[in-house]
Design an enzyme around this catalytic site. Structure first.
Site, mmCIF file in Angstrom:
data_model
loop_
_atom_site.group_PDB
_atom_site.id
_atom_site.type_symbol
_atom_site.label_atom_id
_atom_site.label_comp_id
_atom_site.label_asym_id
_atom_site.label_seq_id
_atom_site.Cartn_x
_atom_site.Cartn_y
_atom_site.Cartn_z
ATOM 1 N N GLU A 25 57.223 -10.132 -28.619
ATOM 2 C CA GLU A 25 58.134 -9.666 -29.668
ATOM 3 C C GLU A 25 59.578 -10.129 -29.498
ATOM 4 O O GLU A 25 60.523 -9.319 -29.502
ATOM 5 C CB GLU A 25 58.061 -8.146 -29.793
ATOM 6 C CG GLU A 25 56.660 -7.646 -30.118
ATOM 7 C CD GLU A 25 56.594 -6.188 -30.485
ATOM 8 O OE1 GLU A 25 55.666 -5.810 -31.209
ATOM 9 O OE2 GLU A 25 57.475 -5.412 -30.031
ATOM 10 N N TYR A 49 53.666 -2.473 -37.886
ATOM 11 C CA TYR A 49 54.034 -1.081 -37.614
ATOM 12 C C TYR A 49 54.970 -0.546 -38.710
ATOM 13 O O TYR A 49 56.128 -0.217 -38.451
ATOM 14 C CB TYR A 49 54.738 -0.971 -36.257
ATOM 15 C CG TYR A 49 53.864 -1.277 -35.067
ATOM 16 C CD1 TYR A 49 52.897 -0.376 -34.634
ATOM 17 C CD2 TYR A 49 54.005 -2.469 -34.369
ATOM 18 C CE1 TYR A 49 52.098 -0.651 -33.530
ATOM 19 C CE2 TYR A 49 53.212 -2.757 -33.267
ATOM 20 C CZ TYR A 49 52.264 -1.842 -32.853
ATOM 21 O OH TYR A 49 51.472 -2.120 -31.766
ATOM 22 N N GLU A 69 48.865 -6.913 -33.030
ATOM 23 C CA GLU A 69 49.102 -5.491 -32.792
ATOM 24 C C GLU A 69 49.239 -4.797 -34.133
ATOM 25 O O GLU A 69 49.833 -5.342 -35.059
ATOM 26 C CB GLU A 69 50.404 -5.238 -32.010
ATOM 27 C CG GLU A 69 50.415 -5.629 -30.568
ATOM 28 C CD GLU A 69 51.709 -5.139 -29.894
ATOM 29 O OE1 GLU A 69 52.309 -4.138 -30.369
ATOM 30 O OE2 GLU A 69 52.130 -5.761 -28.913
#
Length: 366
Positions: free
Chosen positions: A203, A297, A340
């Site tokens: 990230e 997310y 993810e």
């Protein structure tokens, strides 16, 4: 985001093979790419994977063995885990007492490698056991975030106080130190078919947990893309056979970025306006970035919108994010994986996860 509270998966779906041949002679058992699909020994390789960053932190071989056995039973074919864990010298006594796994100790601008039984030998065991259970490993070299000794340890010890987070990507001393560690890891495992791919950083962003982004790392400055290019070229020079990816969240830098209304103001969307530092479309075209990654997310990224009574839909936003990366993958003719993702709340998981997973599979660039 570290996947501490979310179940996270890696998803890849094999697409139709595109014309063209492999760029290099691939050793048997090594994963390669052909167009927008992965291949293993000349056959399409589609997979569901797991993020288990904590696996090398397990202190007994039995626990590692049981974890891989459970993964195999669940159909997991690829594991993503950390190839790093660094501590400050002041933490060493506690680490030795607790049995903590650590690979680097920082006491000065030079770190010390721990390749002993509490260090890289534990990672050796993870890589070896993965192969025993037919699982390939994506190994990340460092973290954008503070957890587990990421970029800001390099910054604090080498560049010193008063620097912004993005000096990690530009300071020649930091780059040399990072590459020294990367060389250690790559040389240790470059002949192993158990490695799926090398991941440059988890990230990467212009900013970190503690340090802000500086004026040299804003939209359009290409600081992170240039670093991706530099480091992927470096890794490929050490190991021409394993795949390389960024480990990025998949932020875009669109000419006309998405905007949304918040408190009566039209806000430019951080995920699309280049502020994070990535340029997903451009990064995916780099010659030694073999496939792309993206994370998902929306609850945390849009916490100001995801509130009771809001018309913001976590599920729908995620479906759009998946589509955007599938389009980018098609243009680049490279594989992309949803590396993810996560939402909070059991009901959300039950309803949203199947929707996201199915969309990722349907795009065939998952």
């Amino acid at each position: 985001m570290l996947a501490l509270q979310f179940v996270t998966l890696l998803l890849s779906a094999a697409a139709l093979a595109f014309p063209g041949s492999s760029k290099r002679s691939i050793p048997r058992g090594f994963v390669s790419t052909r167009g927008s699909q992965f291949e293993l020994d000349g056959k399409p390789f589609a997979f569901v994977g797991a993020n288990s960053y904590w696996l090398p932190l397990l202190t007994t071989n039995d626990d590692v063995e049981k974890t891989f056995k459970s993964m195999q039973q669940a159909g997991i074919k690829v594991l993503r885990t950390w190839g790093f864990n660094a501590i400050n010298g002041s933490e060493l006594v506690g680490a030795l007492e607790s049995g903590l796994t650590y690979y680097q100790v920082w006491n000065s601008s030079e770190w010390t490698l721990n390749d002993g039984p509490q260090g890289l030998q534990r990672l050796d065991n993870v890589i070896e056991t993965a192969g025993k259970y037919g699982i390939k490993v994506i190994l990340a070299f460092t973290n954008n975030w503070v957890g587990y000794g990421g970029a800001e340890l390099y910054i604090n010890w080498i560049a010193g106080a008063g620097n912004t987070h993005d000096v990690f990507f530009t300071d020649p001393r930091i780059i040399a130190s990072y590459q020294k560690y990367v060389r250690t890891i790559v040389n240790r495992y470059k002949n192993s078919p158990n490695i799926f791919a090398w991941e440059l950083m988890n990230e990467a962003r212009c900013l970190g947990d503690m340090l802000p982004a500086g004026p040299n790392c804003v939209a359009g400055t290409n600081v992170v893309p240039k670093w991706y290019r530099q480091q992927s070229d470096f890794v490929k020079s050490l190991d021409p056979h394993h795949l390389i990816t960024t480990g990025g969240e998949g932020h875009f830098f669109w000419k006309n970025p998405v905007k949304y209304w918040f408190n009566g103001t039209l806000v430019s969307d951080y995920n699309f306006n280049g502020q994070a530092g990535e340029d997903f479309d451009k990064d995916l075209l780099l010659p030694n970035i073999d496939f792309g990654t993206y994370h998902l997310y929306p609850q945390s990224w849009y916490s100001n919108l995801d509130t009771p009574g809001s018309n913001f839909s976590v599920e729908q936003w995620g479906l759009g994010w998946i589509d955007d990366h599938a389009i980018s993958a098609k243009k680049a003719n490279k594989p992309v994986i949803l590396e993810e993702f996560g939402v909070g709340g059991l009901d959300n998981k039950t309803n949203i996860y199947p929707s996201w997973v199915q969309r990722a599979l349907d795009t065939k660039h998952a």
